[in-house]
Motif scaffolding. Sequence first.
Motif, PDB file in Angstrom:
ATOM      1  N   HIS A  70       2.295   8.580  -6.625  1.00 49.11           N
ATOM      2  CA  HIS A  70       2.512   8.769  -5.191  1.00 49.11           C
ATOM      3  C   HIS A  70       1.197   8.571  -4.442  1.00 49.11           C
ATOM      4  CE1 HIS A  70       3.943  11.592  -1.703  1.00 49.11           C
ATOM      5  NE2 HIS A  70       3.756  10.355  -1.318  1.00 49.11           N
ATOM      6  N   TYR A  71       1.111   7.484  -3.710  1.00 52.00           N
ATOM      7  CA  TYR A  71      -0.019   7.254  -2.817  1.00 52.00           C
ATOM      8  C   TYR A  71       0.267   7.996  -1.519  1.00 52.00           C
ATOM      9  CZ  TYR A  71      -1.597   3.453  -5.883  1.00 52.00           C
ATOM     10  OH  TYR A  71      -2.044   2.704  -6.950  1.00 52.00           O
ATOM     11  N   ARG A  72      -0.466   9.061  -1.279  1.00 46.30           N
ATOM     12  CA  ARG A  72      -0.291   9.828  -0.046  1.00 46.30           C
ATOM     13  C   ARG A  72      -1.068   9.231   1.119  1.00 46.30           C
ATOM     14  NH1 ARG A  72      -0.902  16.002  -2.401  1.00 46.30           N
ATOM     15  NH2 ARG A  72       1.024  16.018  -3.634  1.00 46.30           N
ATOM     16  N   SER A  73      -1.896   8.278   0.813  1.00 50.32           N
ATOM     17  CA  SER A  73      -2.665   7.559   1.813  1.00 50.32           C
ATOM     18  C   SER A  73      -3.126   6.259   1.169  1.00 50.32           C
ATOM     19  CB  SER A  73      -3.873   8.377   2.289  1.00 50.32           C
ATOM     20  OG  SER A  73      -4.734   7.584   3.079  1.00 50.32           O
ATOM     21  N   LEU A  74      -3.271   5.215   1.986  1.00 49.37           N
ATOM     22  CA  LEU A  74      -3.803   3.942   1.496  1.00 49.37           C
ATOM     23  C   LEU A  74      -5.219   3.728   1.987  1.00 49.37           C
ATOM     24  CD1 LEU A  74      -0.667   1.644   2.017  1.00 49.37           C
ATOM     25  CD2 LEU A  74      -1.238   3.113   0.074  1.00 49.37           C
ATOM     26  N   ASP A  75      -5.787   4.748   2.615  1.00 46.63           N
ATOM     27  CA  ASP A  75      -7.086   4.602   3.259  1.00 46.63           C
ATOM     28  C   ASP A  75      -8.216   4.370   2.258  1.00 46.63           C
ATOM     29  OD1 ASP A  75      -8.723   4.678   5.647  1.00 46.63           O
ATOM     30  OD2 ASP A  75      -9.480   6.609   4.909  1.00 46.63           O
ATOM     31  N   HIS A  76      -8.062   4.889   1.029  1.00 47.75           N
ATOM     32  CA  HIS A  76      -9.138   4.741   0.057  1.00 47.75           C
ATOM     33  C   HIS A  76      -9.159   3.355  -0.584  1.00 47.75           C
ATOM     34  CE1 HIS A  76      -5.609   5.623  -2.338  1.00 47.75           C
ATOM     35  NE2 HIS A  76      -6.250   5.202  -3.409  1.00 47.75           N
ATOM     36  N   LEU A  77      -8.106   2.560  -0.346  1.00 53.69           N
ATOM     37  CA  LEU A  77      -8.035   1.218  -0.903  1.00 53.69           C
ATOM     38  C   LEU A  77      -8.824   0.243  -0.035  1.00 53.69           C
ATOM     39  CD1 LEU A  77      -4.218   1.125  -1.733  1.00 53.69           C
ATOM     40  CD2 LEU A  77      -6.090   1.702  -3.280  1.00 53.69           C
ATOM     41  N   SER A  78      -9.166  -0.875  -0.623  1.00 51.70           N
ATOM     42  CA  SER A  78      -9.835  -1.920   0.151  1.00 51.70           C
ATOM     43  C   SER A  78      -8.843  -2.530   1.138  1.00 51.70           C
ATOM     44  CB  SER A  78     -10.391  -2.999  -0.776  1.00 51.70           C
ATOM     45  OG  SER A  78      -9.323  -3.687  -1.417  1.00 51.70           O
ATOM     46  N   LEU A  79      -9.339  -3.259   2.109  1.00 56.93           N
ATOM     47  CA  LEU A  79      -8.472  -3.865   3.106  1.00 56.93           C
ATOM     48  C   LEU A  79      -7.483  -4.818   2.461  1.00 56.93           C
ATOM     49  CD1 LEU A  79      -7.757  -4.173   6.084  1.00 56.93           C
ATOM     50  CD2 LEU A  79      -9.497  -5.997   6.244  1.00 56.93           C
ATOM     51  N   ALA A  80      -7.939  -5.579   1.462  1.00 53.08           N
ATOM     52  CA  ALA A  80      -7.054  -6.516   0.769  1.00 53.08           C
ATOM     53  C   ALA A  80      -5.973  -5.776  -0.006  1.00 53.08           C
ATOM     54  CB  ALA A  80      -7.870  -7.406  -0.172  1.00 53.08           C
ATOM     55  N   GLU A  81      -6.345  -4.651  -0.658  1.00 56.52           N
ATOM     56  CA  GLU A  81      -5.368  -3.868  -1.414  1.00 56.52           C
ATOM     57  C   GLU A  81      -4.334  -3.254  -0.487  1.00 56.52           C
ATOM     58  OE1 GLU A  81      -7.664  -2.145  -5.333  1.00 56.52           O
ATOM     59  OE2 GLU A  81      -8.238  -1.319  -3.387  1.00 56.52           O
ATOM     60  N   ARG A  82      -4.767  -2.789   0.689  1.00 53.28           N
ATOM     61  CA  ARG A  82      -3.826  -2.199   1.637  1.00 53.28           C
ATOM     62  C   ARG A  82      -2.829  -3.230   2.151  1.00 53.28           C
ATOM     63  NH1 ARG A  82      -7.628   0.889   5.753  1.00 53.28           N
ATOM     64  NH2 ARG A  82      -9.286  -0.080   4.543  1.00 53.28           N
ATOM     65  N   ARG A  83      -3.324  -4.404   2.449  1.00 53.96           N
ATOM     66  CA  ARG A  83      -2.428  -5.459   2.920  1.00 53.96           C
ATOM     67  C   ARG A  83      -1.413  -5.834   1.840  1.00 53.96           C
ATOM     68  NH1 ARG A  83      -6.880  -9.416   5.856  1.00 53.96           N
ATOM     69  NH2 ARG A  83      -7.064  -8.205   7.809  1.00 53.96           N
ATOM     70  N   LYS A  84      -1.883  -5.868   0.607  1.00 52.35           N
ATOM     71  CA  LYS A  84      -0.984  -6.200  -0.496  1.00 52.35           C
ATOM     72  C   LYS A  84       0.090  -5.135  -0.646  1.00 52.35           C
ATOM     73  CE  LYS A  84      -0.951  -7.143  -5.469  1.00 52.35           C
ATOM     74  NZ  LYS A  84      -1.786  -7.235  -6.701  1.00 52.35           N
TER      75      LYS A  84
END
Length: 447
Positions: free
Chosen positions: A292-306
């Motif tokens: 469960h990803y409770r936030s995507l903020d810790h991911l890189s911009l490319a990972e978040r877009r993916k």
Amino acid sequence: MIKRTRRNLADRCLVCGGDQPSCKCNQEEDEWRDWSSLPSVLVDDIVVRVLRYDVTDYIRLRVACKEWRKCTANPRDLDICPRHWTMLSNNTDGVRRRFLNLSTGACVHVDLQELSTHQVEASTEGLLLLCDKASHAVRLLNPLTGTLTDLPPITVELGQVHTAWTEQLLFIPRILYAGISEETSPATVVLMMRGVVSFIAYAKPGDTQWALLSDCLLDGRIRYTSVSTLQGRVYLATYEGNILQVRVGPEPRLVPVVMDQPFKESIDGKVISYLVPADDHQRHQGMLVVRHYRSLDHLSLAERRKMKRRKKMDAIRVETDYRPDRWHLIQVLQVDLAGERLVPVEDIGRHRALFVGELACFSLSTERFPSVAGNAVYIGPDGYSAGKIGVRYLGDKTTDPPFQFVREESACTRSHGRVRRLVPIARPCTLQEYLVCCAGIKGGMKD
């Protein structure tokens, strides 16, 4: 002696077609069966079949007949774990507790006299890990047979472990897990604590003291969130979703099994992974991981877009004032121990539901529990908040909000500090509310 009577109520004999009153076929037939005199070989065969199904049926078998009870072993002498059973609530007065069989749907009330002098700290394989309120001794209780197994005490020589076990750290939350490893004989009990003091200790009946697991992996990078057993081995999942085995053989250590995620110091609270035991009817498929990803903020911009562009709209938008936490993601993955990998799962079956939380994870059949939605993941509260997502439906990728709870705070005591817990906002409670509380709240729901 049991008597079984058959009556033929027709005017004419159904066997020979005659209507003579003297026809033997038309007379009352008495057939006697002396079930108490069954050969011991047959009784043993019945016992094997019954124990394969459930220990409660074995107890009922012994109650049904005095002769059967004489030729069968006392349940207290059997090394049987009631792994299908879970205690629905421990937040109640008295010693009576309600247990639910997650496989059959059966429900029983059991008087546990041990709870007058002990408190429940954790459970594993249906057994309850108890702490003596006076001496802080450690014991395992089989709630259905009453078998009580003594384990070594946690002494002051263990330093902070003893302090944490005796609950002298007030106001600091802790989570205890337990597992049973059959790598040794007798089996070894593994005790894991997560909180201000984190440790993994292990001992077996007959040992004089607990031993602490000393491993280079326990240097702060490994933070586990869930524990499960499979085929007599104890596994744990880290926040990221990596799987490790707690090996207690000749060289006790943590053994990496699946390590496909990098360790990140910044993920605390942003990702949590739950390890779900194998389903009894699909044990060949092994364990599942719910990440469960409770936030995507810790991911890189490319990972978040993916993540946000994944097909079928896997990303979930939730209502929150904190912008970085608006996007969540829930993944279900199969643990491939042989291939040392996690395999994405899009569908767990329309008759299966997962309940996951920081305290327990389990699955059940929606055929046995029709009120529970199938092919869905139920997210338990963490004891202090109900989270943002209650149910994730894997088929159509929709979600339900969390169940409604209110926060209850107990009076401050020297031994427990101030205990905070969530309780449902309305009564009577649904089965789903009981189960999510079992998964996420220590002691379950307050009855």
